[in-house]
Design a protein around this motif. Structure first.
Motif, PDB file in Angstrom:
ATOM      1  N   ASP A   1       0.836  -1.187   0.000  1.00  0.00           N
ATOM      2  CA  ASP A   1       0.000   0.000   0.000  1.00  0.00           C
ATOM      3  C   ASP A   1       0.878   1.247   0.000  1.00  0.00           C
ATOM      4  OD1 ASP A   1       0.850   0.546   2.645  1.00  0.00           O
ATOM      5  OD2 ASP A   1      -0.794  -0.627   3.490  1.00  0.00           O
ATOM      6  N   ALA A   2       0.237   2.394  -0.079  1.00  0.00           N
ATOM      7  CA  ALA A   2       0.982   3.652  -0.205  1.00  0.00           C
ATOM      8  C   ALA A   2       1.907   3.885   0.977  1.00  0.00           C
ATOM      9  CB  ALA A   2       0.010   4.819  -0.356  1.00  0.00           C
ATOM     10  N   LYS A   3       1.478   3.493   2.180  1.00  0.00           N
ATOM     11  CA  LYS A   3       2.292   3.722   3.367  1.00  0.00           C
ATOM     12  C   LYS A   3       3.548   2.849   3.356  1.00  0.00           C
ATOM     13  CE  LYS A   3      -1.565   5.088   6.357  1.00  0.00           C
ATOM     14  NZ  LYS A   3      -2.321   4.773   7.595  1.00  0.00           N
ATOM     15  N   GLU A   4       3.473   1.707   2.695  1.00  0.00           N
ATOM     16  CA  GLU A   4       4.604   0.777   2.679  1.00  0.00           C
ATOM     17  C   GLU A   4       5.559   1.020   1.514  1.00  0.00           C
ATOM     18  OE1 GLU A   4       2.549  -3.248   4.549  1.00  0.00           O
ATOM     19  OE2 GLU A   4       2.125  -2.685   2.474  1.00  0.00           O
ATOM     20  N   THR A   5       5.112   1.791   0.505  1.00  0.00           N
ATOM     21  CA  THR A   5       5.924   1.961  -0.702  1.00  0.00           C
ATOM     22  C   THR A   5       7.252   2.637  -0.414  1.00  0.00           C
ATOM     23  OG1 THR A   5       3.982   2.030  -2.132  1.00  0.00           O
ATOM     24  CG2 THR A   5       5.995   3.006  -2.988  1.00  0.00           C
ATOM     25  N   SER A   6       7.240   3.682   0.442  1.00  0.00           N
ATOM     26  CA  SER A   6       8.472   4.410   0.735  1.00  0.00           C
ATOM     27  C   SER A   6       9.489   3.520   1.432  1.00  0.00           C
ATOM     28  CB  SER A   6       8.166   5.627   1.600  1.00  0.00           C
ATOM     29  OG  SER A   6       9.354   6.283   1.979  1.00  0.00           O
ATOM     30  N   THR A   7       9.031   2.765   2.458  1.00  0.00           N
ATOM     31  CA  THR A   7       9.951   1.884   3.167  1.00  0.00           C
ATOM     32  C   THR A   7      10.412   0.743   2.273  1.00  0.00           C
ATOM     33  OG1 THR A   7       8.825   2.392   5.251  1.00  0.00           O
ATOM     34  CG2 THR A   7      10.257   0.465   5.228  1.00  0.00           C
ATOM     35  N   GLY A   8       9.484   0.204   1.462  1.00  0.00           N
ATOM     36  CA  GLY A   8       9.860  -0.855   0.528  1.00  0.00           C
ATOM     37  C   GLY A   8      10.900  -0.382  -0.457  1.00  0.00           C
ATOM     38  N   SER A   9      10.754   0.850  -0.941  1.00  0.00           N
ATOM     39  CA  SER A   9      11.730   1.416  -1.867  1.00  0.00           C
ATOM     40  C   SER A   9      13.084   1.582  -1.186  1.00  0.00           C
ATOM     41  CB  SER A   9      11.233   2.763  -2.400  1.00  0.00           C
ATOM     42  OG  SER A   9      10.037   2.602  -3.129  1.00  0.00           O
ATOM     43  N   ALA A  10      13.052   2.010   0.088  1.00  0.00           N
ATOM     44  CA  ALA A  10      14.308   2.174   0.820  1.00  0.00           C
ATOM     45  C   ALA A  10      15.022   0.837   0.990  1.00  0.00           C
ATOM     46  CB  ALA A  10      14.041   2.813   2.186  1.00  0.00           C
ATOM     47  N   LEU A  11      14.240  -0.230   1.254  1.00  0.00           N
ATOM     48  CA  LEU A  11      14.847  -1.559   1.373  1.00  0.00           C
ATOM     49  C   LEU A  11      15.479  -1.989   0.058  1.00  0.00           C
ATOM     50  CD1 LEU A  11      12.169  -3.459   3.491  1.00  0.00           C
ATOM     51  CD2 LEU A  11      14.505  -2.916   4.180  1.00  0.00           C
ATOM     52  N   LEU A  12      14.810  -1.706  -1.055  1.00  0.00           N
ATOM     53  CA  LEU A  12      15.363  -2.050  -2.356  1.00  0.00           C
ATOM     54  C   LEU A  12      16.639  -1.253  -2.625  1.00  0.00           C
ATOM     55  CD1 LEU A  12      12.032  -2.279  -4.375  1.00  0.00           C
ATOM     56  CD2 LEU A  12      13.597  -4.172  -3.911  1.00  0.00           C
ATOM     57  N   ILE A  13      16.650   0.009  -2.197  1.00  0.00           N
ATOM     58  CA  ILE A  13      17.862   0.812  -2.340  1.00  0.00           C
ATOM     59  C   ILE A  13      18.987   0.227  -1.494  1.00  0.00           C
ATOM     60  CG2 ILE A  13      18.899   3.059  -1.820  1.00  0.00           C
ATOM     61  CD1 ILE A  13      17.279   3.087  -4.345  1.00  0.00           C
ATOM     62  N   MET A  14      18.649  -0.270  -0.290  1.00  0.00           N
ATOM     63  CA  MET A  14      19.668  -0.882   0.570  1.00  0.00           C
ATOM     64  C   MET A  14      20.316  -2.084  -0.097  1.00  0.00           C
ATOM     65  SD  MET A  14      17.846  -0.675   4.309  1.00  0.00           S
ATOM     66  CE  MET A  14      19.162  -1.539   5.150  1.00  0.00           C
ATOM     67  N   ALA A  15      19.557  -2.750  -0.977  1.00  0.00           N
ATOM     68  CA  ALA A  15      20.100  -3.917  -1.677  1.00  0.00           C
ATOM     69  C   ALA A  15      21.259  -3.548  -2.584  1.00  0.00           C
ATOM     70  CB  ALA A  15      18.996  -4.598  -2.490  1.00  0.00           C
ATOM     71  N   ILE A  16      21.449  -2.273  -2.851  1.00  0.00           N
ATOM     72  CA  ILE A  16      22.590  -1.827  -3.646  1.00  0.00           C
ATOM     73  C   ILE A  16      23.898  -2.154  -2.928  1.00  0.00           C
ATOM     74  CG2 ILE A  16      23.699   0.257  -4.600  1.00  0.00           C
ATOM     75  CD1 ILE A  16      20.940   1.328  -5.252  1.00  0.00           C
ATOM     76  N   ALA A  17      23.788  -2.570  -1.649  1.00  0.00           N
ATOM     77  CA  ALA A  17      24.977  -3.046  -0.928  1.00  0.00           C
ATOM     78  C   ALA A  17      25.650  -4.202  -1.652  1.00  0.00           C
ATOM     79  CB  ALA A  17      24.586  -3.487   0.486  1.00  0.00           C
ATOM     80  N   GLY A  18      24.903  -4.906  -2.505  1.00  0.00           N
ATOM     81  CA  GLY A  18      25.529  -5.943  -3.323  1.00  0.00           C
ATOM     82  C   GLY A  18      26.685  -5.402  -4.138  1.00  0.00           C
ATOM     83  N   GLY A  19      26.577  -4.144  -4.548  1.00  0.00           N
ATOM     84  CA  GLY A  19      27.655  -3.503  -5.293  1.00  0.00           C
ATOM     85  C   GLY A  19      28.865  -3.193  -4.433  1.00  0.00           C
ATOM     86  N   ALA A  20      28.689  -3.192  -3.103  1.00  0.00           N
ATOM     87  CA  ALA A  20      29.817  -2.985  -2.195  1.00  0.00           C
ATOM     88  C   ALA A  20      30.505  -4.293  -1.857  1.00  0.00           C
ATOM     89  CB  ALA A  20      29.329  -2.304  -0.904  1.00  0.00           C
ATOM     90  N   LEU A  21      29.711  -5.334  -1.589  1.00  0.00           N
ATOM     91  CA  LEU A  21      30.256  -6.561  -1.026  1.00  0.00           C
ATOM     92  C   LEU A  21      30.738  -7.557  -2.077  1.00  0.00           C
ATOM     93  CD1 LEU A  21      27.669  -7.082   1.858  1.00  0.00           C
ATOM     94  CD2 LEU A  21      29.897  -5.966   1.950  1.00  0.00           C
ATOM     95  N   LEU A  22      29.949  -7.766  -3.134  1.00  0.00           N
ATOM     96  CA  LEU A  22      30.307  -8.808  -4.098  1.00  0.00           C
ATOM     97  C   LEU A  22      31.554  -8.463  -4.914  1.00  0.00           C
ATOM     98  CD1 LEU A  22      26.790 -10.078  -5.238  1.00  0.00           C
ATOM     99  CD2 LEU A  22      28.325 -10.974  -3.482  1.00  0.00           C
ATOM    100  N   PRO A  23      31.757  -7.219  -5.366  1.00  0.00           N
ATOM    101  CA  PRO A  23      33.034  -6.907  -6.031  1.00  0.00           C
ATOM    102  C   PRO A  23      34.235  -7.070  -5.097  1.00  0.00           C
ATOM    103  CG  PRO A  23      31.392  -5.277  -6.597  1.00  0.00           C
ATOM    104  CD  PRO A  23      30.809  -6.100  -5.496  1.00  0.00           C
ATOM    105  N   MET A  24      34.050  -6.747  -3.797  1.00  0.00           N
ATOM    106  CA  MET A  24      35.132  -6.969  -2.837  1.00  0.00           C
ATOM    107  C   MET A  24      35.462  -8.459  -2.740  1.00  0.00           C
ATOM    108  SD  MET A  24      36.781  -4.592  -1.208  1.00  0.00           S
ATOM    109  CE  MET A  24      37.277  -5.521   0.244  1.00  0.00           C
TER     110      MET A  24
END
Length: 434
Positions: A372-395
């Motif tokens: 729902d609309a209230k969850e979209t912002s937090t869900g988007s933030a979690l998806l952005i946090m997944a960009i950590a893959g770009g920090a850990l996997l190349p290392m």
């Protein structure tokens, strides 16, 4: 949804498109920056890939705090704030280049990553809600074309401005110098970064002013929750949480493909190693264009994700089995382009760009579906946090490459990444309860 007509969405799409080009230019400079800093700061593979660690870990650390900042500032002012933070990160490169201090370079990269976190957290949900959800992948693909075109341009600009006459800094040339001459040469090389990053800071300031005074409307995502952190309800959506994991794998694979290819090519003696990220980004642009033509008219988002993951697995196997001295594929299929040829094994790394192109635009709407609309912002933030893959996997890639003394074999790390993405495409995105 605030914007629901084609004409009213044109201006926001244009402004967000400029921002996505900016994302790409800053992000994909790293592919050329890694081999440059390896020479200038005398680094191992593992140390060199701290560039990706410092840049992408900011997304994990700052994503949720920045989502709370956006609730206070609004999306438009949040974008302005993100651009100003990026400007500060660019300016940090000036003292870093003067002192040739790797830790200061890493600090600048982390600040740049923090600014990009704010921009990404605001811009990605904006693109999803700007029109029908079933065509969200097409809109994200349009932004992706601009992002990856910037990824084509950035290494070319960097190579022309910073990596000219780089042969004088080869291992053999540096080894023949005295200690004082070598230090002087490396300081001279490092100082080449000062002017381009000063210009980048100025352009980011101008772009912040443009966004601030533009008529960019504020998207209506519904009444936002005032809770901080991650609520238990958001964790109850398997399509989101598995999407976060799939995005983690994807971003790691994307960054390995874009940011390791330069150092990999350098190790194989490829002369234009500073430009190789452009090859990967060029194939990503091609993939985005294919996606814009085919999705959703001819192929669904989930089917596109399946094809992408399967292609990634095939390319991983080809890289492992390819001969570093064979140029046959380029000579047979791409000689007509007039672009300088590269060995098959390097070309296969670049072709990861084609495999990766449709993964991000497919996962985002699939992961956010049912929220729902209230969850979209937090869900988007979690998806952005997944960009950590770009920090850990190349290392991890760099660590394995140093241990095995074999960068080519290290690309086998891509296979489990694409296998999980394949699982998400087949089943993970359909789950609505654990």
């Amino acid at each position: 949804m605030l914007i629901n007509t084609r004409s009213s969405s044109l201006l926001p799409m244009l402004i967000i498109g400029i921002l996505f080009f900016t994302f790409g230019f800053v992000t994909w400079l790293n592919g050329s920056l890694i081999p440059f800093l390896q020479i200038a700061c005398e680094l191992s593979h593992t140390e060199a890939y701290l560039v990706t660690m410092a840049f992408y870990i900011a997304y994990t650390i700052m994503a949720l705090p920045m989502s709370m900042v956006l609730r206070r500032t609004g999306y438009k002012n949040g974008m302005v704030l993100g651009l100003l933070v990026m400007m500060v990160g660019s300016l940090i490169f000036i003292p870093a280049a003067l002192s040739r201090t790797y830790s200061v370079f890493l600090m600048g990269l982390m600040v740049l990553g923090t600014g990009l976190t704010i921009l990404q957290t605001a811009a990605n949900p904006y693109i999803v809600v700007i029109g029908p959800r079933e065509t969200a992948a097409v809109r994200i693909s349009m932004m992706g074309v601009l992002n990856k075109l910037a990824g084509v341009v950035a290494p070319l600009v960097f190579t022309a401005w910073v990596l000219s006459d780089i042969s004088q800094f080869s291992e053999g040339a540096l080894a023949a110098m005295s200690v004082s001459d070598k230090t002087e040469a490396l300081v001279d090389l490092s100082s080449r970064l000062m002017t381009p990053y000063a210009i980048m800071a100025m352009l980011l300031l101008l772009l912040a002013a443009f966004v601030k005074f533009s008529p960019l409307p504020e998207p209506d995502l519904g009444e936002e929750s005032t809770e901080s952190g991650i609520s238990r309800s958001i964790l109850s959506h398997p399509q989101l949480m598995l999407g976060v994991a799939a995005l983690f794998c994807y971003v790691g694979a994307e960054v390995i493909a874009g940011d390791t290819i330069g150092l990999f090519g350098k190790g194989l003696g490829v002369n234009n190693f500073g430009q190789l990220t452009s090859y990967t980004m060029g194939f990503m642009v091609l993939g985005y264009l294919i996606g814009m033509l085919l999705i959703p008219r001819w192929i669904s988002q989930s089917k596109a994700l399946m094809v992408s993951a399967a292609l990634g697995i095939v390319l991983s196997v080809l890289i492992y089995t390819a001969s570093p001295d064979n140029y046959g594929v380029w000579s047979s299929l791409l000689l007509w382009t007039g672009v300088q040829g590269i060995p098959n094994v390097v070309l296969y790394v670049a072709l990861f760009g084609l495999a990766n192109a449709l993964v991000w635009p497919a996962i985002w709407p699939m992961a956010l579906e049912g929220l729902d609309a209230k969850e979209t912002s937090t869900g988007s933030a979690l998806l952005i946090m997944a960009i950590a893959g770009g920090a850990l996997l190349p290392m991890l890639y760099g660590l394995v490459a140093d241990i095995l003394q074999d960068s080519q074999t290290s690309y086998l790390l891509m296979i489990p990444c694409y296998l999980f993405i394949l699982f998400y495409a087949f089943k993970g995105h359909k789950l609505r309860q654990w």
